[in-house]
Enzyme design. Structure first.
Site, PDB file in Angstrom:
ATOM      1  N   SER A 148       7.792   6.226   4.233  1.00  0.00           N
ATOM      2  CA  SER A 148       8.071   4.805   4.403  1.00  0.00           C
ATOM      3  C   SER A 148       9.297   4.603   5.300  1.00  0.00           C
ATOM      4  O   SER A 148       9.299   5.034   6.441  1.00  0.00           O
ATOM      5  CB  SER A 148       8.240   4.148   3.028  1.00  0.00           C
ATOM      6  OG  SER A 148       8.225   2.752   3.115  1.00  0.00           O
TER       7      SER A 148
ATOM      8  N   ASP B 280      -2.280   0.067   1.890  1.00  0.00           N
ATOM      9  CA  ASP B 280      -0.867   0.012   2.261  1.00  0.00           C
ATOM     10  C   ASP B 280      -0.711  -0.909   3.464  1.00  0.00           C
ATOM     11  O   ASP B 280      -1.353  -0.686   4.494  1.00  0.00           O
ATOM     12  CB  ASP B 280      -0.369   1.420   2.602  1.00  0.00           C
ATOM     13  CG  ASP B 280       1.105   1.473   2.976  1.00  0.00           C
ATOM     14  OD1 ASP B 280       1.776   0.421   2.965  1.00  0.00           O
ATOM     15  OD2 ASP B 280       1.579   2.583   3.263  1.00  0.00           O
TER      16      ASP B 280
ATOM     17  N   HIS C  92       0.637   2.485  -1.117  1.00  0.00           N
ATOM     18  CA  HIS C  92       1.986   2.818  -0.647  1.00  0.00           C
ATOM     19  C   HIS C  92       2.786   3.467  -1.779  1.00  0.00           C
ATOM     20  O   HIS C  92       2.615   3.132  -2.949  1.00  0.00           O
ATOM     21  CB  HIS C  92       2.699   1.551  -0.171  1.00  0.00           C
ATOM     22  CG  HIS C  92       3.993   1.814   0.516  1.00  0.00           C
ATOM     23  ND1 HIS C  92       4.051   2.292   1.802  1.00  0.00           N
ATOM     24  CD2 HIS C  92       5.275   1.686   0.101  1.00  0.00           C
ATOM     25  CE1 HIS C  92       5.316   2.436   2.149  1.00  0.00           C
ATOM     26  NE2 HIS C  92       6.082   2.083   1.135  1.00  0.00           N
TER      27      HIS C  92
END
Length: 313
Positions: free
Chosen positions: A163, A255, A285
């Site tokens: 991320s 995601d 995610h």
């Protein structure tokens, strides 16, 4: 939610039921330290079964404005020197720490047979952009310069992250590509946030699960990179990627960041960078640090560790 992993679907249903009973206040109404504490508690509860035969040692490494904490993971039976992954945790540049990602880093070390150096870079809003990026770059340079002390082979050093941490890793990989003394061998980008100039279709279509539009807006506001003279270090959509190190890019089907991750992998490939992109269509995610939720996480983690092992062999 058709097509989502059944175990993650059950987790999401439980969370939505709890939220109906006691709705959470807006993120802006909660002090960042409280958001961090809640995130840490939740993710640690979802990752209790990491490999036990990985030695972990806390240390300090160079940051952009002084030392920052880090943790060195040494898998059982690893030789000296070994490959080394310099790893940056996710959390929108605002939350996350060494503890939220401890199990994930242990699995990467055990599965790859490489040492992993997790870096606890400074977080926004107390330390706005580019503090985290400065720390990531300085820590990676420090790892090269202290490779012998870490038990690492300087010819086999990679960067990685998930991320926001994937953003940091990609940024460092570009910053160092012209450094003849510190040549990265690989970049491991796990559902990376590329911070695109224009809203992608997946950001338009997906409001959660896990990563919501409100959270993305809050992270963006806390980071305060937009409009900064060096914003290109975080907003990677238009950055030249030629001569970047080989990459393994992971995206998840549920995601909001999946389109920008996929597009970044395509840009790397188009620039001649050896790149493999893997998408897990049923996952969400942040899945790498929720290993106890679904067996699918272990399988995905093994694939990432295998890619790292092959790259740093």
């Amino acid at each position: 939610m058709s097509g989502i992993d059944a175990d993650f679907a059950a987790m999401i249903e439980q969370q939505e039921a709890a939220a109906r009973v006691q709705p959470a206040p807006p993120l802006d109404a909660i002090p960042p330290d409280m958001v961090r504490a809640g995130y840490r508690m939740q993710r640690q509860a979802q990752d209790q079964n990491a490999p036990k035969d990985v030695e972990a040692r806390d240390l300090k490494v160079a940051g952009g404005a002084g030392e920052v904490p880090a943790r060195l993971y040494r898998p059982a039976g690893v030789g000296d020197p070994s490959g080394l992954l310099v790893y940056f945790h996710g959390g929108g540049f605002v939350i996350g720490d060494l503890e939220t990602h401890d199990g994930h880093c242990r699995r990467l070390a055990a599965g790859s047979g490489c040492r992993v150096l997790a870096v606890d870079y400074r977080l926004a809003p107390e330390h706005p952009f580019p503090a985290g990026h400065d720390d990531a770059l300085a820590a990676t340079k420090w790892a090269f310069d202290h490779a012998a002390d870490l038990g690492a082979d300087p010819r086999r050093i990679a960067v990685g992250g998930d991320s926001a941490g994937g953003n940091l890793a990609a940024s460092v990989a570009l910053d160092l590509r012209d450094d003849p003394q510190r040549k990265l061998a690989f970049q491991l980008l796990l559902y990376p946030g590329i911070w695109p100039d224009e809203e992608t279709q997946s950001r338009k279509d997906l409001d959660g699960p896990v990563l919501t539009r409100a959270a993305l807006e809050w992270f963006d506001k806390m980071l305060a990179a937009t409009g900064h003279p060096h914003a290109h270090r975080a907003l990677l959509a238009k950055r030249d990627v030629e001569n970047a190190p080989p990459a393994f890019v992971v995206t998840a089907g549920f995601d909001p960041l999946k389109d920008e991750g996929r597009e970044y992998a395509e840009r790397l490939s188009a620039a001649g960078v050896p790149t493999k992109h893997v998408e897990y269509p049923s996952l969400v995610h942040d899945f790498y640090i929720m290993a106890d939720v679904s067996p699918a996480v272990a399988a995905a983690g093994e694939e990432a560790a295998a890619a790292l092992k092959a790259a740093l062999a």
